[in-house]
Design an enzyme around this catalytic site. Sequence first.
Site, mmCIF file in Angstrom:
data_model
loop_
_atom_site.group_PDB
_atom_site.id
_atom_site.type_symbol
_atom_site.label_atom_id
_atom_site.label_comp_id
_atom_site.label_asym_id
_atom_site.label_seq_id
_atom_site.Cartn_x
_atom_site.Cartn_y
_atom_site.Cartn_z
ATOM 1 C CE LYS B 245 -43.385 -64.197 3.540
ATOM 2 N NZ LYS B 245 -43.879 -64.943 3.436
ATOM 3 C CD GLN B 305 -47.487 -72.328 -4.199
ATOM 4 O OE1 GLN B 305 -48.245 -71.727 -3.987
ATOM 5 N NE2 GLN B 305 -46.882 -72.307 -2.881
ATOM 6 C CG ASP B 376 -49.353 -77.051 -1.677
ATOM 7 O OD1 ASP B 376 -49.197 -77.369 0.057
ATOM 8 O OD2 ASP B 376 -49.261 -75.763 -1.390
ATOM 9 C CG ASN B 377 -53.008 -74.721 -0.780
ATOM 10 O OD1 ASN B 377 -54.203 -75.023 0.097
ATOM 11 N ND2 ASN B 377 -52.450 -73.466 -0.311
ATOM 12 C CD GLU B 405 -52.662 -78.980 2.113
ATOM 13 O OE1 GLU B 405 -52.202 -77.902 3.148
ATOM 14 O OE2 GLU B 405 -52.527 -78.248 0.929
ATOM 15 C CE LYS B 518 -45.552 -73.808 8.257
ATOM 16 N NZ LYS B 518 -47.620 -73.531 8.017
#
Lengths: 648, 648
Positions: B245, B305, B376-377, B405, B518
């Site tokens: 990104k 992930q 994370d998540n 989180e 980010k």
Amino acid sequence: MQPLPQTGRRRVVIENVTPQVDGGRFAAKRVVGDMVVVQADVFADGHDEVRARLSWRHRNDASWHESEMEPLGNDRWQATFPVGDVGRYEFSVSGWVDHWRTWVHDLKKRVDAGQDVTVDLQIGARIVGTAASRATDADHASVLKQASGQLTTRAALDPGLSLLIDAYPDLTEATSLNAPLAVVVDPVRARFSAWYELFPRSASPDPKRHGTFDDVINQLDYVAGLGFDVLYLPPISPIGRQFRKGPDNREGGTAADPGVPWAIGGSTGGHTAVHAQLGDLGGFDRLVHAARTRGIEVALDIAFQASPDHPWVTEHPEWFRMRPDGTVQYAENPPKKYQDIYPFDFESTDWRGLWQALNEVFRFWIGHGVSIFRVDNPHTKPFAFWEWCINDIKASHPQALFLAEAFTRPKVMYRLAKVGFSQSYTYFTWRNNAVEMREYLEELTRPPVSDFFRPNFWPNTPDILHADLQTGGPAAFEARLVLAATLSSSYGIYGPAYELGESTAREPGSEEYLNSEKYQQRTWDLSGGARLRGLITRVNRARHAHPALQANERLLFHATDNPNLLAYSKNTDDQRDVILTVVNFDYHATQSGSIELDLAALGLPDDAPFEAVDLLDDQTYAWNGLRAWVKLDPEVRAGHVLWLRHLP
Amino acid sequence: MQPLPQTGRRRVVIENVTPQVDGGRFAAKRVVGDMVVVQADVFADGHDEVRARLSWRHRNDASWHESEMEPLGNDRWQATFPVGDVGRYEFSVSGWVDHWRTWVHDLKKRVDAGQDVTVDLQIGARIVGTAASRATDADHASVLKQASGQLTTRAALDPGLSLLIDAYPDLTEATSLNAPLAVVVDPVRARFSAWYELFPRSASPDPKRHGTFDDVINQLDYVAGLGFDVLYLPPISPIGRQFRKGPDNREGGTAADPGVPWAIGGSTGGHTAVHAQLGDLGGFDRLVHAARTRGIEVALDIAFQASPDHPWVTEHPEWFRMRPDGTVQYAENPPKKYQDIYPFDFESTDWRGLWQALNEVFRFWIGHGVSIFRVDNPHTKPFAFWEWCINDIKASHPQALFLAEAFTRPKVMYRLAKVGFSQSYTYFTWRNNAVEMREYLEELTRPPVSDFFRPNFWPNTPDILHADLQTGGPAAFEARLVLAATLSSSYGIYGPAYELGESTAREPGSEEYLNSEKYQQRTWDLSGGARLRGLITRVNRARHAHPALQANERLLFHATDNPNLLAYSKNTDDQRDVILTVVNFDYHATQSGSIELDLAALGLPDDAPFEAVDLLDDQTYAWNGLRAWVKLDPEVRAGHVLWLRHLP
């Protein structure tokens, strides 16, 4: 590393299932005809669609029934099941991730966004294919197989296809409770009952003659006329002769004194025999039958203790505690001695034999048509005994009801209810103002307590003549009766003392009756007490006509601006029957005030008039809006029991 | 009849033991140095004296410690045990009927009533005799045997004899919990911590150069100076190149863009490798060491992930979901696609291999000195995985801490805490008025929630720039910081964005930062933000100096007459440290009002003056009585953090 769980792919978790008593240690209680509302938190990681299912069965059913649970929001799910029979039901909850619904949910969003869904349809076709392989119906399997072979967006979004797939969920990784939860279903009378206690020995119209079962039969129409449906008799077993008490519990009674019915056992037998002056077993059977033809069940008082004359004292000395001097240990509350009563020793090495013998007592009376037992002082026998005994009796006689006569510490009373007692005496008698009463009822009528503890409210008992009744006059008798009968769907009175307004204590400060029937025969003039008899009849009629008064779970208090007034309503789940009761706790002065009605909770309009019909005197009031004004003069009435109706 | 229970003579029951999470399904949480207060309802049938005992041990202890529980009244008992080490403790409660104490209790009453106690003394002598037979100490046995042989009233009532008998209770029929309950004891930092999050890539003072671990080392004094003790870094693993990104999350980033740290894995490695632009493992090790010398622990962000470049994509394709077209399933929130992220497939047939590999990730970093993980998540991975993984890690590394989180549904967040997460992000950021904040805190800081869920309050994160900060100016930054740091004993900020007052959103209505770190490197001028840096330093100093602020269980709200003002106190169990915080939720206008202090709860006099020292500016106020008046001008101060002291 520590071993991995076998069930590591089960993504759904289930928490906080209701109804549930002490984490499933005890059964919840319901009555025949109830719908059991089961709720649970069911959720998984991530954002996949979850489904949940309730399974349930009567313990006697070979197979389980299942119904889909509905989401209530906030990960809470609900389903209900009907309990049409007495006995023990089991239920469980399971949950799983539904890949098909998840996929359909996502497909819609992709289609709405105009995305190419070619690959997605291939994924969906796979899911349909696995459903086809699970389909037990050949036609269904064929339809699903075909759909899988040529899945289009249109076909995928066809609700018919989803319904078919829903019927064959992949439960490979479904999560279920570790063990099912239990619900004990009792006859309706466990929740809704009006008890009348009388001493058969006082049922004789002739003061010189000891009352008999046949005399009680002659009083049945009177009791039925008042509207009661349980006739509760103090123990009817032979009364011991040694250390027999005289009037007003005085020591040194003689053979001429009738004795205390709770001193169980004499030369003619123990817990399964009948006190000869009352008649014989045939007479008792006649009474049970005659009562039943009037819609009344006879409740027996079971007091697990023995008089020194009880046959077990010689047949089973191992069931009693022996003193070093070779005598049997009598009951004591040091320094008081109750030498006419021998408690059983539940720490006996033959505790098993004792438990079985006590269990047989219930079975004996069940054999004589009794299904309701008022158990005397259950809190002085082990909880483990009651849990075993009641569950054992109910396994073969699920209609049996047990009322716990325990006036003791709150946790002890609740534990007795948890282990199996169907109803319980309460602290009602000692809740003597509006604030206390409201607090107590809010505790009793809401889960968790309401799932296991069913209150039975008594304004008086042979042991309890509260000061309010000693000093409050007729208004107190009326108020306490209305409170008991409308706050609690089960209540009872000790009569004829109650309706005749008997209010003299043995001595100042005592809650004992003077000339108590516990120790002597009385004769009652049943033509007296017209005002109170009329009220009782009216109240019991209202209880029968209005289902709102037959349960406690929808009890709701309404604010008043006068602390002497307590206002509360009960209604039915469908809000079609609404009863508002207002009681004046001041038995000596007129009190008035306004009640702030929670109209929404009652299903009543806030912008249209409605009608309030007083079921105690048929007066009708036109009310409008959330404030209602009442005035209660203790000379005239202690309370209103108002049926609130929409105007046509 | 149904079989009798084996334990039919166990008369004591134990209910409602606390602390207990979901009926013992999960462990309660405590930190090193705590006293665990255990309570239970312990009672028996009848009126016999009952005793209760707490037993407890660290899981590594061979034997159990025991302490007598004390009655609190109403059948509730209590004892405490110290938890001096990290790790898992177990505790249980047992109870039994004490026949000796029962007998002594009764004997006193008999003696007081002047009764002949000859036979009673013989009964007592028997009990003493059985105690003698249990005595393991020969001297004790001899003393008891002698006492049994010639028991007099005087000897029986000698407290020394009772103490001796107490030591040898008859536990034959003692009741214990079916299974012990668990307490997980963490380092103090699990409860009391101040986190500072920064992006290492922005730590370079040169905007043209990518920040490195060594740049972060150079910022440690700054972070330590502000008073933080946890330095939390977003993922430091290689960042994927495919679908990288660009700035502000735009698609089609180039190789020149630094990429998103949460796109884990590249050609040089996956979760256990280091992003080369940050340095190497040696540089990371230096950072961990340098931080520790300043009292700071480094917390790593673990995001389970993979980027499409993660080595596991080719080495372990079975850990990913394959699409029918042969590609790997990327993350989606239809219709959004995140093609730079591949989620792991926890429904994989090789889920065991995946679990073990993920577990090894934590172990790798523990090997490099990390003991705190921000996960994370976690709510998109199965609860069962976390339960196994965290418990497994903590079995060998009990000092490890895990921050969840998860910003998701309340029951999911609580479940993650139950299965083992040490701390949790919360809804704090979205509680934006005094009423909401109070309600939320009252839920979080009381059992059952406080037994398993430890909040960590964040006024901002790289994902959350709340509208209040976008529009509230410096007063909002101050207020939210004071709230986070004093309401919750653990809190954190994402800096330097926070202290520099970064407040521009990507677009109106968004909670994303414009030019978010980010997606790009930023350069911060750490000499700015003096007002906020000063406040943060003061607040963190107050937190360290005042033990009251290091826990949440004694949080108490005090009524104010201005709804913009929230007033609350924390104190220590001994009431020797009392902090009162008052915050103005109106960031634009001066608000004043009076606070009604619950002086009794604070251990302060209601009839003498006391002192309130503002720890933010050292101003001192002389207060007197239960009403305190405050005025907060957002231009000057957002709140008071007041140390309340008795005047000498």
